[in-house]
Design a protein around this motif. Sequence first.
Motif, PDB file in Angstrom:
ATOM      1  N   GLU A 179      -2.029  -6.392 -18.422  1.00 15.37           N
ATOM      2  CA  GLU A 179      -3.431  -6.771 -18.283  1.00 15.37           C
ATOM      3  C   GLU A 179      -4.257  -5.924 -19.235  1.00 15.37           C
ATOM      4  O   GLU A 179      -4.090  -4.701 -19.283  1.00 15.37           O
ATOM      5  CB  GLU A 179      -3.884  -6.547 -16.840  1.00 15.37           C
ATOM      6  CG  GLU A 179      -5.343  -6.734 -16.599  1.00 15.37           C
ATOM      7  CD  GLU A 179      -5.834  -8.132 -16.895  1.00 15.37           C
ATOM      8  OE1 GLU A 179      -6.912  -8.250 -17.486  1.00 15.37           O
ATOM      9  OE2 GLU A 179      -5.151  -9.127 -16.551  1.00 15.37           O
TER      10      GLU A 179
ATOM     11  N   GLY B 125      -7.826 -10.103  -3.817  1.00 16.24           N
ATOM     12  CA  GLY B 125      -8.960  -9.502  -3.127  1.00 16.24           C
ATOM     13  C   GLY B 125     -10.260  -9.558  -3.902  1.00 16.24           C
ATOM     14  O   GLY B 125     -11.269  -9.022  -3.460  1.00 16.24           O
ATOM     15  N   SER B 126     -10.253 -10.216  -5.034  1.00 17.18           N
ATOM     16  CA  SER B 126     -11.452 -10.269  -5.875  1.00 17.18           C
ATOM     17  C   SER B 126     -12.246 -11.552  -5.617  1.00 17.18           C
ATOM     18  O   SER B 126     -11.725 -12.510  -5.035  1.00 17.18           O
ATOM     19  CB  SER B 126     -11.051 -10.195  -7.349  1.00 17.18           C
ATOM     20  OG  SER B 126     -10.488 -11.424  -7.768  1.00 17.18           O
ATOM     21  N   PRO B 127     -13.509 -11.595  -6.072  1.00 19.82           N
ATOM     22  CA  PRO B 127     -14.323 -12.802  -5.882  1.00 19.82           C
ATOM     23  C   PRO B 127     -13.728 -14.058  -6.520  1.00 19.82           C
ATOM     24  O   PRO B 127     -13.952 -15.160  -6.033  1.00 19.82           O
ATOM     25  CB  PRO B 127     -15.651 -12.444  -6.558  1.00 19.82           C
ATOM     26  CG  PRO B 127     -15.711 -10.958  -6.536  1.00 19.82           C
ATOM     27  CD  PRO B 127     -14.282 -10.500  -6.653  1.00 19.82           C
ATOM     28  N   VAL B 128     -12.937 -13.896  -7.568  1.00 19.36           N
ATOM     29  CA  VAL B 128     -12.355 -15.078  -8.218  1.00 19.36           C
ATOM     30  C   VAL B 128     -11.419 -15.835  -7.275  1.00 19.36           C
ATOM     31  O   VAL B 128     -11.249 -17.045  -7.386  1.00 19.36           O
ATOM     32  CB  VAL B 128     -11.638 -14.708  -9.537  1.00 19.36           C
ATOM     33  CG1 VAL B 128     -10.381 -13.913  -9.280  1.00 19.36           C
ATOM     34  CG2 VAL B 128     -11.304 -15.942 -10.353  1.00 19.36           C
TER      35      VAL B 128
ATOM     36  N   ASN C 203      -8.666  -3.842 -14.319  1.00 15.03           N
ATOM     37  CA  ASN C 203      -7.634  -4.675 -13.706  1.00 15.03           C
ATOM     38  C   ASN C 203      -6.271  -4.034 -13.940  1.00 15.03           C
ATOM     39  O   ASN C 203      -5.984  -3.590 -15.044  1.00 15.03           O
ATOM     40  CB  ASN C 203      -7.627  -6.077 -14.305  1.00 15.03           C
ATOM     41  CG  ASN C 203      -8.908  -6.841 -14.057  1.00 15.03           C
ATOM     42  OD1 ASN C 203      -9.835  -6.360 -13.428  1.00 15.03           O
ATOM     43  ND2 ASN C 203      -8.962  -8.051 -14.560  1.00 15.03           N
TER      44      ASN C 203
ATOM     45  N   PHE D 151      -4.517  -7.491  -6.782  1.00  5.49           N
ATOM     46  CA  PHE D 151      -5.891  -7.236  -7.219  1.00  5.49           C
ATOM     47  C   PHE D 151      -6.720  -8.519  -7.193  1.00  5.49           C
ATOM     48  O   PHE D 151      -7.804  -8.555  -6.624  1.00  5.49           O
ATOM     49  CB  PHE D 151      -5.884  -6.618  -8.616  1.00  5.49           C
ATOM     50  CG  PHE D 151      -7.254  -6.458  -9.204  1.00  5.49           C
ATOM     51  CD1 PHE D 151      -8.070  -5.412  -8.818  1.00  5.49           C
ATOM     52  CD2 PHE D 151      -7.723  -7.367 -10.154  1.00  5.49           C
ATOM     53  CE1 PHE D 151      -9.339  -5.267  -9.361  1.00  5.49           C
ATOM     54  CE2 PHE D 151      -8.981  -7.228 -10.705  1.00  5.49           C
ATOM     55  CZ  PHE D 151      -9.796  -6.178 -10.299  1.00  5.49           C
ATOM     56  N   VAL D 152      -6.240  -9.581  -7.821  1.00  6.39           N
ATOM     57  CA  VAL D 152      -7.040 -10.808  -7.885  1.00  6.39           C
ATOM     58  C   VAL D 152      -7.144 -11.498  -6.528  1.00  6.39           C
ATOM     59  O   VAL D 152      -8.131 -12.177  -6.260  1.00  6.39           O
ATOM     60  CB  VAL D 152      -6.560 -11.804  -8.970  1.00  6.39           C
ATOM     61  CG1 VAL D 152      -6.694 -11.212 -10.344  1.00  6.39           C
ATOM     62  CG2 VAL D 152      -5.178 -12.299  -8.727  1.00  6.39           C
TER      63      VAL D 152
ATOM     64  N   PRO E 216     -18.544 -18.397  -7.666  1.00  6.04           N
ATOM     65  CA  PRO E 216     -18.141 -17.816  -6.375  1.00  6.04           C
ATOM     66  C   PRO E 216     -18.749 -18.605  -5.217  1.00  6.04           C
ATOM     67  O   PRO E 216     -19.837 -19.169  -5.333  1.00  6.04           O
ATOM     68  CB  PRO E 216     -18.707 -16.398  -6.414  1.00  6.04           C
ATOM     69  CG  PRO E 216     -18.898 -16.109  -7.855  1.00  6.04           C
ATOM     70  CD  PRO E 216     -19.239 -17.422  -8.497  1.00  6.04           C
TER      71      PRO E 216
END
Length: 128
Positions: A39, A57-60, A44, A54-55, A85
């Motif tokens: 990455e 738990g992310s807004p994406v 990230n 990681f992703v 979002p």
Amino acid sequence: MTNDTPAIRNKNLVLYVLAQFAEGDLAALRAALHEDFREHSPGNPSGRDAFVEFVAGSPVAKARIDVKRVITDDEYAVVHYHMIPEDDPRGVAVAVVDVWRLVDGKITEHWDVLQPVPDPDLIPHGMF
């Protein structure tokens, strides 16, 4: 160009993974990433499992992804999309360009650029 070129396979894989991810399918993302995934975006983590965690738990992970254009060759897939979002009251969120490097059908590297989408009157020709 035939339907079975590396560029077409790269496009299909990346679009499939984005669609599945948008539906909450983290297994599709994990399966598409090489275990030594790198990455390049600040903050990230690298590594397949660390990146997927990681992703997740992310807004994406809960955003709507509206793909606008895809450019591919035998090694890279570039995807330009509107990410909205679920809690964005204006529904404008960010414009994203992801650059994915693929080797032997696996995503090995990722870069991205994010830009907030301003009010429409500031973009006379449209953001997308």
